[in-house]
Write a protein that holds these residues in place. Structure first.
Motif, PDB file in Angstrom:
ATOM      1  N   GLU A  77      -4.058  -0.974  -1.615  1.00 59.64           N
ATOM      2  CA  GLU A  77      -3.268   0.229  -1.311  1.00 59.64           C
ATOM      3  C   GLU A  77      -4.099   1.226  -0.511  1.00 59.64           C
ATOM      4  O   GLU A  77      -3.602   1.841   0.448  1.00 59.64           O
ATOM      5  CB  GLU A  77      -2.768   0.860  -2.610  1.00 59.64           C
ATOM      6  CG  GLU A  77      -1.765   1.965  -2.416  1.00 59.64           C
ATOM      7  CD  GLU A  77      -0.476   1.511  -1.763  1.00 59.64           C
ATOM      8  OE1 GLU A  77       0.052   2.286  -0.933  1.00 59.64           O
ATOM      9  OE2 GLU A  77       0.010   0.409  -2.049  1.00 59.64           O
ATOM     10  N   ALA A  78      -5.366   1.390  -0.857  1.00 62.43           N
ATOM     11  CA  ALA A  78      -6.248   2.295  -0.098  1.00 62.43           C
ATOM     12  C   ALA A  78      -6.445   1.787   1.324  1.00 62.43           C
ATOM     13  O   ALA A  78      -6.415   2.576   2.278  1.00 62.43           O
ATOM     14  CB  ALA A  78      -7.592   2.424  -0.814  1.00 62.43           C
ATOM     15  N   LEU A  79      -6.608   0.487   1.489  1.00 66.03           N
ATOM     16  CA  LEU A  79      -6.752  -0.097   2.826  1.00 66.03           C
ATOM     17  C   LEU A  79      -5.484   0.133   3.649  1.00 66.03           C
ATOM     18  O   LEU A  79      -5.550   0.511   4.824  1.00 66.03           O
ATOM     19  CB  LEU A  79      -7.049  -1.587   2.719  1.00 66.03           C
ATOM     20  CG  LEU A  79      -7.152  -2.366   4.023  1.00 66.03           C
ATOM     21  CD1 LEU A  79      -8.268  -1.825   4.900  1.00 66.03           C
ATOM     22  CD2 LEU A  79      -7.357  -3.844   3.739  1.00 66.03           C
ATOM     23  N   MET A  95       0.958  -1.907   7.467  1.00 65.43           N
ATOM     24  CA  MET A  95       0.458  -3.168   6.941  1.00 65.43           C
ATOM     25  C   MET A  95       1.141  -3.486   5.622  1.00 65.43           C
ATOM     26  O   MET A  95       1.260  -2.624   4.753  1.00 65.43           O
ATOM     27  CB  MET A  95      -1.050  -3.031   6.731  1.00 65.43           C
ATOM     28  CG  MET A  95      -1.740  -4.221   6.213  1.00 65.43           C
ATOM     29  SD  MET A  95      -3.511  -3.813   6.094  1.00 65.43           S
ATOM     30  CE  MET A  95      -4.184  -5.426   5.992  1.00 65.43           C
ATOM     31  N   SER A  96       1.600  -4.717   5.498  1.00 67.10           N
ATOM     32  CA  SER A  96       2.139  -5.208   4.233  1.00 67.10           C
ATOM     33  C   SER A  96       1.193  -6.268   3.705  1.00 67.10           C
ATOM     34  O   SER A  96       0.624  -7.038   4.475  1.00 67.10           O
ATOM     35  CB  SER A  96       3.529  -5.818   4.430  1.00 67.10           C
ATOM     36  OG  SER A  96       4.452  -4.835   4.808  1.00 67.10           O
ATOM     37  N   MET A  97       1.025  -6.297   2.385  1.00 64.18           N
ATOM     38  CA  MET A  97       0.130  -7.276   1.779  1.00 64.18           C
ATOM     39  C   MET A  97       0.747  -7.866   0.525  1.00 64.18           C
ATOM     40  O   MET A  97       1.410  -7.164  -0.228  1.00 64.18           O
ATOM     41  CB  MET A  97      -1.201  -6.616   1.397  1.00 64.18           C
ATOM     42  CG  MET A  97      -2.077  -6.269   2.567  1.00 64.18           C
ATOM     43  SD  MET A  97      -3.623  -5.529   2.021  1.00 64.18           S
ATOM     44  CE  MET A  97      -3.218  -3.797   2.153  1.00 64.18           C
ATOM     45  N   TYR A 101       6.142 -11.793   1.417  1.00 65.14           N
ATOM     46  CA  TYR A 101       7.533 -11.807   1.875  1.00 65.14           C
ATOM     47  C   TYR A 101       8.379 -10.791   1.113  1.00 65.14           C
ATOM     48  O   TYR A 101       9.267 -10.154   1.685  1.00 65.14           O
ATOM     49  CB  TYR A 101       8.129 -13.212   1.777  1.00 65.14           C
ATOM     50  CG  TYR A 101       7.680 -14.075   2.931  1.00 65.14           C
ATOM     51  CD1 TYR A 101       8.219 -13.906   4.195  1.00 65.14           C
ATOM     52  CD2 TYR A 101       6.690 -15.029   2.770  1.00 65.14           C
ATOM     53  CE1 TYR A 101       7.794 -14.662   5.267  1.00 65.14           C
ATOM     54  CE2 TYR A 101       6.258 -15.797   3.831  1.00 65.14           C
ATOM     55  CZ  TYR A 101       6.813 -15.611   5.074  1.00 65.14           C
ATOM     56  OH  TYR A 101       6.388 -16.363   6.131  1.00 65.14           O
ATOM     57  N   LYS A 102       8.090 -10.608  -0.162  1.00 67.42           N
ATOM     58  CA  LYS A 102       8.810  -9.599  -0.954  1.00 67.42           C
ATOM     59  C   LYS A 102       8.502  -8.200  -0.410  1.00 67.42           C
ATOM     60  O   LYS A 102       9.400  -7.365  -0.291  1.00 67.42           O
ATOM     61  CB  LYS A 102       8.420  -9.700  -2.420  1.00 67.42           C
ATOM     62  CG  LYS A 102       9.193  -8.765  -3.310  1.00 67.42           C
ATOM     63  CD  LYS A 102       8.851  -8.963  -4.775  1.00 67.42           C
ATOM     64  CE  LYS A 102       9.654  -7.984  -5.616  1.00 67.42           C
ATOM     65  NZ  LYS A 102       9.296  -8.057  -7.034  1.00 67.42           N
ATOM     66  N   ALA A 103       7.246  -7.949  -0.071  1.00 73.28           N
ATOM     67  CA  ALA A 103       6.860  -6.648   0.496  1.00 73.28           C
ATOM     68  C   ALA A 103       7.619  -6.381   1.790  1.00 73.28           C
ATOM     69  O   ALA A 103       8.116  -5.275   2.017  1.00 73.28           O
ATOM     70  CB  ALA A 103       5.353  -6.606   0.745  1.00 73.28           C
ATOM     71  N   VAL A 124       2.256  -2.812  -0.624  1.00 72.83           N
ATOM     72  CA  VAL A 124       1.485  -3.843  -1.306  1.00 72.83           C
ATOM     73  C   VAL A 124       2.296  -4.325  -2.493  1.00 72.83           C
ATOM     74  O   VAL A 124       2.789  -3.519  -3.278  1.00 72.83           O
ATOM     75  CB  VAL A 124       0.126  -3.292  -1.790  1.00 72.83           C
ATOM     76  CG1 VAL A 124      -0.635  -4.343  -2.586  1.00 72.83           C
ATOM     77  CG2 VAL A 124      -0.713  -2.787  -0.628  1.00 72.83           C
ATOM     78  N   VAL A 125       2.458  -5.647  -2.595  1.00 76.34           N
ATOM     79  CA  VAL A 125       3.168  -6.244  -3.733  1.00 76.34           C
ATOM     80  C   VAL A 125       2.233  -7.288  -4.341  1.00 76.34           C
ATOM     81  O   VAL A 125       1.662  -8.099  -3.634  1.00 76.34           O
ATOM     82  CB  VAL A 125       4.487  -6.903  -3.287  1.00 76.34           C
ATOM     83  CG1 VAL A 125       5.127  -7.666  -4.432  1.00 76.34           C
ATOM     84  CG2 VAL A 125       5.440  -5.863  -2.724  1.00 76.34           C
TER      85      VAL A 125
END
Length: 66
Positions: free
Chosen positions: A4-6, A27-29, A53-55, A63-64
């Motif tokens: 989340e910080a990144l 960005m999604s992770m 994919y959910k994110a 972030v998920v």
């Protein structure tokens, strides 16, 4: 917390491409943890991929965890 910080720091970057400043980069992770989400690499990658994919489905820039 680190992911989340990144993600937040990426949004602060000022990227230039061919002399032009790009807009905000998001960005999604998808995150998987050992051993909670699996003990083999293929298991962890599958969980992380599903979380990514959910994110994206939930609106991106998030972030998920698996």
């Amino acid at each position: 917390k680190r992911a989340e910080a990144l993600r937040e720091e990426i949004k602060k970057l000022e990227m230039v491409f061919q002399g032009q400043i790009l807009g905000i980069i998001t960005m999604s992770m998808g995150i998987a943890a050992y051993p909670q989400n699996g003990v083999r690499m293929d298991e962890l990658l599958r969980v992380a991929d599903t979380a990514l994919y959910k994110a994206k489905q939930e609106g991106r820039d998030r972030v998920v965890s698996g």
